[in-house]
Enzyme design. Structure first.
Site, short mmCIF file in Angstrom:
data_model
loop_
_atom_site.label_atom_id
_atom_site.label_comp_id
_atom_site.label_asym_id
_atom_site.label_seq_id
_atom_site.Cartn_x
_atom_site.Cartn_y
_atom_site.Cartn_z
N PHE A 341 -11.24 -55.42 -11.96
CA PHE A 341 -10.74 -55.47 -10.59
C PHE A 341 -11.02 -54.15 -9.88
O PHE A 341 -10.86 -53.07 -10.46
CB PHE A 341 -9.23 -55.67 -10.57
N ASP A 342 -11.41 -54.25 -8.62
CA ASP A 342 -11.33 -53.09 -7.74
C ASP A 342 -9.84 -52.89 -7.42
O ASP A 342 -9.06 -53.84 -7.52
CB ASP A 342 -12.13 -53.36 -6.47
N LYS A 343 -9.44 -51.71 -7.04
CA LYS A 343 -8.04 -51.47 -6.70
C LYS A 343 -7.71 -51.76 -5.24
O LYS A 343 -6.96 -52.68 -4.93
CB LYS A 343 -7.63 -50.02 -7.03
N THR A 344 -8.33 -50.99 -4.36
CA THR A 344 -7.93 -51.00 -2.96
C THR A 344 -8.26 -52.32 -2.27
O THR A 344 -9.41 -52.73 -2.23
CB THR A 344 -8.61 -49.85 -2.20
N VAL A 543 -13.88 -58.60 -9.58
CA VAL A 543 -13.19 -59.00 -8.36
C VAL A 543 -13.11 -57.81 -7.41
O VAL A 543 -12.62 -56.75 -7.78
CB VAL A 543 -11.76 -59.51 -8.66
#
Length: 652
Positions: A341-344, A543
C-alpha cells in the site's frame, strides 16, 4: 451510434437464434409424432425433420463457415459434421435432436452471456444526450457533443449531470453510485473562485461532479472541464469495450488446447468410421459410433467455461464501481496473498490534521490558539492552511487579522509580528537559531510525539516557548477494519511503502494492523521494494493513487488505483480501478476475483469430466447419440449458469 447499432443487432440476432432453436424443437417433436403415431408416407415426416434441421443448423453453419474461411475448425464444425453423419445413416430424428439441443444450448449460452454484458453496457445509458447551456441570461438545450471547455451548464433538480466539471453556483447532494458504486449521496458546494482553476484532478472533490451522476433536489451551475469524449463515463465505456477482447491466462490456455484437440478428435472419428474392418459390425454401426463420439468429444462447455466466468466477474465489479481490466487482472488478483500500500491518500486521509494543542507554562489555551491562528493564516503552506482551518472548525475561533510581517524560513517554520512582538512557529532548529532556551521537558515531549508519527511545531512568543502543536495525516476510519477483512480472506502480508519518516509509518501501522512498513522511500526505492516482494511471493498487488506510485504499480502483478473517477492516469495505468476512494471496496473485489477463480476451476472440471466420461462410454457403445447430446449440452448450460452466480456475489 455505431456501437449502439451493433448492440441492437446482437440483441436481435440472439432473439432470432432462440426462436430458430424453438422452431427446430417444434418440428422435431412433430416429425417424431408423425413417424411413430400416424400412418403417413415417409416423405412427410422426412420433410418435417428437414425443416427441423434447417432451423437448428442455420446459425451454427454461419459460424462454422466464417471460422472455416480463416482455417479454424472448432465445435460448430464438429456439430455440423455429426448431424450430417447422423442423417447419412438415416438417423434423422437423432440428427435433428442433436441440432435442436446444440442450437438451444447456443442460444441460451448467448442469452446468458448477453445478460452479463448488459450489466456492463448499462454504462452506455449513464450519459445524458443533451445539456442545458447557459449563455448570459439565456438557457438552451444542446447535444452534449456540442459542449466546449469552460461552458456553463445548468443542472435541474433530480436530473443527470451532462459533463465532468466543477460546481460554480448552488450546492446539493449528488448520487454518484452510477460511477463510484457508493450508495450514499455526496454533498457538493460551489467553488468560490473559478477563474484560476488548478488541474481537474487537483480540485477538491467536494466541488467536482461527473457525467451520469444524479443531482438531488437543488439546481446547480457547472463549469465544464472535460469534453464529452474525455469524460470519466466515456473513458469507462471505452475501456469496458477493450476489456471484452482481453483473454485471461486460463482462456488462452483452453484456446491452445482446443487448437490441438479438435484435429485429434476429427482424426479419431475418421478412424472409428473404419472400426468395422477390425470388429464384427457393419459400416453404419461404425459410422454411428464415430458420430456419437464426435458429439461426446466436442468441448462446448470447456470453450464457454472461462469467458462466461470472466465476463460475469467483470460485470459484477462494474456494478459496484470497480473497473477490472480483463481476465488476466481478474485471475491474478484471485491468487494474491501479498498487498503493498501507498500511505498518503490510500491508508490515510491524504491531508494533514491538527492532532495536538499543548499550551505550556500556564499559557491560556484560547489565547494560545488565537496567536497560532493569526500567524498561520498569513501562510500559504499546506500545513499552515490545515492548522488554521482546523482551529476555526474545531475550536470555533475566528481570525481577526492581528498578525503581520510574515517570514517563511524554508524547511524550518515561519515567524510573524503579533501585538508588536515576534511569534515563531517551527521546528527545534528554528527555535534554537532564534536564541530561545528549550528545557528537557519540551525536548522529551517533542521526541515522544515524533515517535508516534506526529509532525510537531514549537510555538514561541516574547522569546519564550508558550506551547506545542502537531499535525498528522490520520488513518482513514475504515483502514483498520478493511485490513482485518483482508486478513480474514487470506491476505497474509500487508506492507506500507511510504516516503514519510519510518516513525510515521510505524505509528500508522500500529494503529491499523499492517504486517510491515518501509519508510523514507523515494519512487525508485518503492520499485526496488516491489521487486523484492515479487521475488519472495511471486505475485503482488500494489494499491495507490495511480499517479506518484505509477512506477511501483507498473511492475506489480496487479496495480489497484483508488479514487479513479477523477484521475485519467489511474484509469489508464491501473489493472483495477476503484472509482470511489473508499478502501473498504478492496476486500469485495479480491473476494470476487477469488470466487471467479474458483468458478473457472469448477467449470473446467465439469466440462472436462463430462468429456472424459462420455468419450469412453460412446467408444465402448455404452450410450447412444441422444444421451450423448443431452449430457453434452447439459454440461454447457451448467457451466454458464454456474458462471452467472458471480452476478449475485456480495462478499467473501
Amino acid at each position: 451510434m455505431k456501437n449502439k447499432s451493433l448492440r441492437s443487432q446482437d440483441h436481435s440476432s440472439n432473439k432470432t437464434e432462440l426462436i430458430f432453436a424453438i422452431l427446430c424443437g417444434i418440428f422435431l417433436l412433430t416429425g417424431f409424432l408423425v413417424q411413430k403415431l400416424a400412418q403417413f408416407p415417409n416423405w412427410i415426416y422426412l420433410t418435417i425433420y428437414i425443416a427441423s434441421c434447417v432451423f437448428g443448423s442455420y446459425f451454427i453453419i454461419i459460424e462454422a463457415f466464417k471460422k472455416a474461411l480463416k482455417g479454424i475448425f472448432d465445435i460448430d464444425f464438429l456439430m455440423i459434421a455429426a448431424a450430417i453423419g447422423a442423417i447419412y445413416i438415416n438417423r434423422w430424428a437423432e440428427g435433428a435432436l442433436l441440432l435442436f439441443l446444440f442450437s438451444l444450448g447456443h442460444a441460451l449460452e448467448h442469452y446468458a452471456m448477453n445478460k452479463a454484458k448488459k450489466s456492463i453496457e448499462a454504462l452506455h445509458k449513464l450519459s445524458p444526450k443533451t445539456a442545458l447551456l447557459k449563455t448570459g441570461n439565456k438557457i438552451e438545450e444542446i447535444p452534449i457533443a456540442n459542449l466546449r471547455i469552460k461552458d456553463i451548464i445548468v443542472v435541474k433538480p433530480n436530473t443527470k449531470i451532462s459533463a465532468d466539471g466543477v460546481v460554480i453556483r448552488g450546492s446539493g447532494s449528488i448520487n454518484e453510485a452510477p460511477i463510484t458504486g457508493e450508495s450514499i449521496p455526496v454533498d457538493k458546494i460551489a467553488l468560490e473562485n473559478s477563474n484560476d482553476l488548478p488541474n481537474f484532478k487537483d480540485i477538491d472533490k467536494k466541488h467536482v461532479v461527473y457525467t451520469g451522476t444524479i443531482n438531488g433536489d437543488s439546481s446547480l451551475e457547472v463549469l465544464v472541464l472535460k469534453l464529452s469524449k474525455d469524460s470519466t463515463v466515456s473513458r469507462l465505456i471505452k475501456m469496458v469495450s477493450e476489456i471484452e477482447t482481453q483473454k485471461s491466462p486460463t482462456q488462452r490456455l483452453t484456446k491452445k488446447f482446443e487448437k490441438w484437440y479438435v484435429p485429434i478428435v476429427i482424426l479419431v472419428v475418421v478412424l472409428l468410421c473404419f472400426a468395422h474392418l477390425l470388429i464384427d459390425e457393419d459400416f453404419s454401426q461404425s459410422l454411428y459410433r464415430a458420430i456419437t463420439v464426435l458429439v461426446a468429444a466436442s468441448p462446448c462447455a470447456l470453450a464457454i467455461s472461462t469467458p462466461s466466468a470472466v465476463l460475469s466477474g467483470i460485470a459484477r465489479a462494474a456494478q459496484k464501481g470497480v473497473l477490472i481490466k480483463g481476465g488476466k487482472a481478474l485471475e491474478d488478483l484471485g491468487e494474491i496473498t501479498t498487498i503493498a500500500f501507498d500511505k498518503t491518500g490510500t491508508l490515510t486521509e491524504g491531508k494533514p490534521k491538527l492532532t495536538n494543542v499543548i499550551p505550556l507554562n500556564s499559557f491560556d489555551k484560547k489565547a494560545f490558539l488565537e496567536i497560532v491562528l493569526e500567524v498561520e493564516s498569513l501562510s500559504s503552506h499546506p500545513l499552515a492552511k490545515a492548522i488554521a482551518n482546523d482551529i476555526k472548525t474545531d475550536y470555533k475561533i475566528e481570525n481577526k487579522n492581528r498578525a503581520s510581517n510574515i517570514n517563511a524560513i524554508h524547511g524550518k517554520g515561519i515567524s510573524a509580528s503579533f501585538n508588536n512582538e515576534t511569534v515563531f512557529i517551527g521546528n527545534l532548529e528554528m527555535i534554537k537559531e532564534a536564541g530561545i532556551s528549550i528545557d528537557n521537558l519540551i525536548t522529551s515531549k517533542l521526541e515522544s510525539l515524533s515517535k508516534e508519527g506526529h509532525t510537531v511545531m514549537i510555538v514561541a512568543f516574547k522569546k519564550e516557548i508558550i506551547g506545542l502543536i502537531s499535525v498528522m495525516d490520520l488513518p482513514r476510519k475504515t483502514s483498520a477494519s478493511t485490513l482485518k477483512r483482508l486478513k480474514a480472506i487470506g491476505i497474509k502480508q500487508m506492507i506500507m511503502l511510504t516516503g514519510d519518516h519510518q516513525n510515521v509509518g510505524n505509528a500508522i501501522a500500529k494503529q491499523i494492523g499492517l504486517t510491515g512498513v518501509k519508510g523514507n522511500l523515494l519512487p525508485e526505492d518503492k520499485v526496488s521494494e516491489i521487486k523484492k516482494l515479487i521475488k519472495l511471493n511471486n505475485k503482488i498487488a500494489m494499491v495507490g493513487d495511480g499517479v506518484n506510485d505509477a512506477p511501483a504499480m507498473a511492475i506489480s502483478t496487479v496495480s489497484i488505483a483508488m479514487g479513479a473517477a477523477g484521475s485519467d492516469v489511474a484509469l489508464e495505468t491501473a489493472d483495477v480501478a476503484l472509482m470511489s476512494d473508499k478502501i473498504e471496496n478492496l476486500p469485495f473485489v479480491i473476494g470476487l476475483s477469488r470466487a471467479s477463480k474458483r468458478i473457472i476451476k469448477q467449470n473446467i472440471f465439469i466440462s472436462m469430466g463430462v468429456v472424459c466420461i462420455l468419450v469412453p462410454a460412446t467408444i465402448l457403445d455404452l450410450t447412444n447419440i441422444g444421451l450423448a447430446v443431452i449430457f453434452h449440452e447439459g454440461s454447457t448450460l451448467v457451466v454458464v449458469l454456474n458462471a452467472l452466480r458471480l452476478l449475485r456475489f456480495r462478499k467473501e
